[in-house]
Design an enzyme around this catalytic site. Structure first.
Site, PDB file in Angstrom:
ATOM      1  N   TYR A 183       0.832  -1.144   0.007  1.00 54.94           N
ATOM      2  CA  TYR A 183      -0.105   0.027   0.033  1.00 54.94           C
ATOM      3  C   TYR A 183       0.754   1.051  -0.140  1.00 54.94           C
ATOM      4  O   TYR A 183       0.698   2.216  -0.762  1.00 54.94           O
ATOM      5  CB  TYR A 183      -0.987   0.152   1.170  1.00 54.94           C
ATOM      6  CG  TYR A 183      -1.772   1.162   1.352  1.00 54.94           C
ATOM      7  CD1 TYR A 183      -2.824   1.687   0.403  1.00 54.94           C
ATOM      8  CD2 TYR A 183      -1.515   2.066   2.400  1.00 54.94           C
ATOM      9  CE1 TYR A 183      -3.409   2.774   0.559  1.00 54.94           C
ATOM     10  CE2 TYR A 183      -2.312   3.151   2.836  1.00 54.94           C
ATOM     11  CZ  TYR A 183      -3.279   3.504   1.566  1.00 54.94           C
ATOM     12  OH  TYR A 183      -4.314   4.578   1.847  1.00 54.94           O
TER      13      TYR A 183
HETATM   14  N1  NAP Z   1      -9.573   5.093   5.202  1.00 56.63           N
HETATM   15  C1  NAP Z   1      -8.468   6.064   5.731  1.00 56.63           C
HETATM   16  O1  NAP Z   1      -8.076   5.807   6.746  1.00 56.63           O
HETATM   17  C2  NAP Z   1      -7.323   6.350   4.574  1.00 56.63           C
HETATM   18  C3  NAP Z   1      -6.302   6.943   5.095  1.00 56.63           C
HETATM   19  C4  NAP Z   1      -5.501   7.533   4.186  1.00 56.63           C
HETATM   20  C5  NAP Z   1      -5.568   7.760   3.039  1.00 56.63           C
HETATM   21  N2  NAP Z   1      -6.619   6.943   2.446  1.00 56.63           N
HETATM   22  C6  NAP Z   1      -6.836   7.357   1.181  1.00 56.63           C
HETATM   23  O2  NAP Z   1      -8.185   7.989   0.925  1.00 56.63           O
HETATM   24  C7  NAP Z   1      -8.716   7.361  -0.497  1.00 56.63           C
HETATM   25  C8  NAP Z   1     -10.159   6.721  -0.260  1.00 56.63           C
HETATM   26  O3  NAP Z   1     -10.303   5.730   0.522  1.00 56.63           O
HETATM   27  P1  NAP Z   1     -11.416   5.622   1.364  1.00 56.63           P
HETATM   28  O4  NAP Z   1     -11.153   5.263   2.763  1.00 56.63           O
HETATM   29  O5  NAP Z   1     -12.736   6.355   1.111  1.00 56.63           O
HETATM   30  O6  NAP Z   1     -11.752   3.888   0.910  1.00 56.63           O
HETATM   31  P2  NAP Z   1     -13.159   3.222   0.497  1.00 56.63           P
HETATM   32  O7  NAP Z   1     -14.391   3.478   1.272  1.00 56.63           O
HETATM   33  O8  NAP Z   1     -12.677   1.804   0.615  1.00 56.63           O
HETATM   34  O9  NAP Z   1     -13.219   3.515  -0.911  1.00 56.63           O
HETATM   35  C9  NAP Z   1     -12.251   3.298  -1.826  1.00 56.63           C
HETATM   36  C10 NAP Z   1     -12.733   3.578  -3.209  1.00 56.63           C
HETATM   37  O10 NAP Z   1     -11.940   3.234  -4.203  1.00 56.63           O
HETATM   38  C11 NAP Z   1     -12.562   2.480  -5.268  1.00 56.63           C
HETATM   39  N3  NAP Z   1     -11.692   1.432  -5.836  1.00 56.63           N
HETATM   40  C12 NAP Z   1     -11.123   0.437  -5.398  1.00 56.63           C
HETATM   41  N4  NAP Z   1     -10.533  -0.503  -6.305  1.00 56.63           N
HETATM   42  C13 NAP Z   1     -10.713   0.184  -7.520  1.00 56.63           C
HETATM   43  C14 NAP Z   1     -10.501   0.015  -8.960  1.00 56.63           C
HETATM   44  N5  NAP Z   1      -9.568  -1.407  -8.893  1.00 56.63           N
HETATM   45  N6  NAP Z   1     -10.827   0.802  -9.799  1.00 56.63           N
HETATM   46  C15 NAP Z   1     -11.552   1.900  -9.358  1.00 56.63           C
HETATM   47  N7  NAP Z   1     -11.863   2.116  -8.212  1.00 56.63           N
HETATM   48  C16 NAP Z   1     -11.371   1.407  -7.233  1.00 56.63           C
HETATM   49  C17 NAP Z   1     -13.567   1.809  -4.496  1.00 56.63           C
HETATM   50  O11 NAP Z   1     -14.769   1.449  -5.567  1.00 56.63           O
HETATM   51  P3  NAP Z   1     -15.071   0.091  -6.144  1.00 56.63           P
HETATM   52  O12 NAP Z   1     -14.886  -1.089  -5.096  1.00 56.63           O
HETATM   53  O13 NAP Z   1     -16.666   0.143  -6.326  1.00 56.63           O
HETATM   54  O14 NAP Z   1     -14.139  -0.084  -7.364  1.00 56.63           O
HETATM   55  C18 NAP Z   1     -14.175   2.766  -3.729  1.00 56.63           C
HETATM   56  O15 NAP Z   1     -15.041   3.682  -4.216  1.00 56.63           O
HETATM   57  C19 NAP Z   1      -8.077   6.183  -0.903  1.00 56.63           C
HETATM   58  O16 NAP Z   1      -6.978   6.752  -1.717  1.00 56.63           O
HETATM   59  C20 NAP Z   1      -6.980   5.976   0.249  1.00 56.63           C
HETATM   60  O17 NAP Z   1      -6.013   5.588   0.128  1.00 56.63           O
HETATM   61  C21 NAP Z   1      -7.716   6.453   3.212  1.00 56.63           C
END
Ligand code: NAP
Length: 318
Positions: free
Chosen positions: A195
């Site tokens: 990651y």
């Molecule tokens: N949650 C945290 O604590 C955290 C911390 C730091 C950074 N982030 C970053 O924040 C961003 C959003 O994450 P989140 O926490 O909202 O996670 P999430 O709820 O799991 O959402 C992730 C999104 O990415 C999409 N995705 C996954 N695989 C994909 C693929 N192959 N093609 C296109 N879309 C894809 C998923 O949609 P589908 O499954 O429908 O494709 C979903 O809409 C990410 O970049 C993550 O690295 C999150």
């Protein structure tokens, strides 16, 4: 449609007033000014990847509520269509397009769909992400860990940028928001190799590109997000105990990125880490490695059959 399950913190301290105060103090603060947001995005085209859940969904809803036409991309097409339908029913403008960032053809089709419909992109939010917290010995027999993390976090967003950037540069304007993670500015951590390395690679690539694209009016904000309580962070038990932002709060940070266009947005520790890291990195990484060997692998990291029939022994605990 019922909202996606974005499990909040399990710990009452983290979920309560103290947890909220810590989250606010750590930041980064979001933009809580709908009128400023509307001035920036009304009538503009905003592409949001990973808009089916979590931060992406909240961002799409926020931008559409302020007058943007949002293009929602992700694999869960039924969810995307339902979210776009709700936005449209509320008087907004949204288009759902399938996007699988791991597939070169899918990225090309998505970009072509955006450009055929609108001919331009004003805001590109690289939000989709694939988290993976798994010790490397459980990935020896799982090539998918490599292809999915690099595909979603690095190669896919690179390909999408290459497809959409020419139109942005030709228009002489546009802003890209890269949702990265504060983890890439901290010392290396056990279990997060796929990651963090894929997020770090895209972060650096995007920043290099931005140094060139700025001359043509296209700018970049990197949001080094801290903990956000979404389905991504939920499987890691200790993260559920920590205070963190809701998807809606994090979406307001993206809104701030769009309106004020800073180079970076990061929690407080993201400012402190770069000057401290050279001094403590080696010791911290050694310590984290030692601590990690005393902690057993989580159920989530063992999911997918890697431990159901172990073919590779776990490393020894010294
Ligand atoms: N949650 C945290 O604590 C955290 C911390 C730091 C950074 N982030 C970053 O924040 C961003 C959003 O994450 P989140 O926490 O909202 O996670 P999430 O709820 O799991 O959402 C992730 C999104 O990415 C999409 N995705 C996954 N695989 C994909 C693929 N192959 N093609 C296109 N879309 C894809 C998923 O949609 P589908 O499954 O429908 O494709 C979903 O809409 C990410 O970049 C993550 O690295 C999150």
């Amino acid at each position: 449609m019922t909202p996606a399950a974005n499990p909040g913190p399990r710990n009452t301290l983290a979920a309560g007033a103290l947890g909220r105060a810590v989250t606010r103090a750590l930041g980064p603060r979001g933009l809580n000014d709908q009128r400023r947001l509307r001035r920036a995005v009304d009538g503009k085209i905003a592409v949001v990847t990973g808009a089916s859940y979590g931060l992406g969904e909240a961002t799409a809803r926020l931008l559409a509520g302020a007058g943007a036409t949002v293009v929602l991309g992700a694999r869960s097409v039924d969810r995307l269509a339902a979210i776009a339908g709700e936005i449209t029913a509320a008087g907004g403008s949204a288009v759902a397009l399938p996007l699988d960032l791991v597939s070169e053809e899918s990225v090309a089709g998505f970009a072509a769909g955006v450009l055929d419909r609108f001919g331009r992109v004003d805001y590109l939010v690289h939000n989709a992400g694939k988290s993976l917290r798994r010790p490397v010995h459980l990935s020896y027999q799982r090539p998918k860990d490599l292809t999915s993390s690099t595909g979603v976090n690095y190669l896919g967003p690179m390909r999408l940028t290459l497809a959409l950037l020419p139109a942005m540069r030709a228009a002489g304007s546009g802003h890209i928001v890269n949702v990265s993670t504060a983890g890439v500015i901290l010392p290396a951590m056990p279990k997060w190799s796929f990651y963090l390395s894929s997020k770090a690679a895209f972060d650096f690539w995007m920043r290099c590109v931005a140094t060139e694209a700025r001359a043509d009016g296209v700018t970049l904000t990197t949001f080094y997000a801290g903990l956000i309580h979404t389905r991504m962070s939920a499987p890691t038990p200790w993260l559920r105990e920590m205070p963190g932002q809701t998807p809606e709060q994090a979406a307001q940070v993206v809104a701030r990125a769009i309106v004020t266009k800073p180079n970076t947005l990061t929690p407080l520790y993201g400012h402190l880490a770069p000057p401290m890291t050279p001094l403590v990195r080696a010791r911290v990484e050694l310590l984290l490695g030692r601590l990690d060997r005393r902690i057993s692998d989580s159920r989530a990291s063992r999911a997918g059959g890697a431990l159901a029939a172990p073919v590779v022994p776990a490393p020894r605990v010294h």
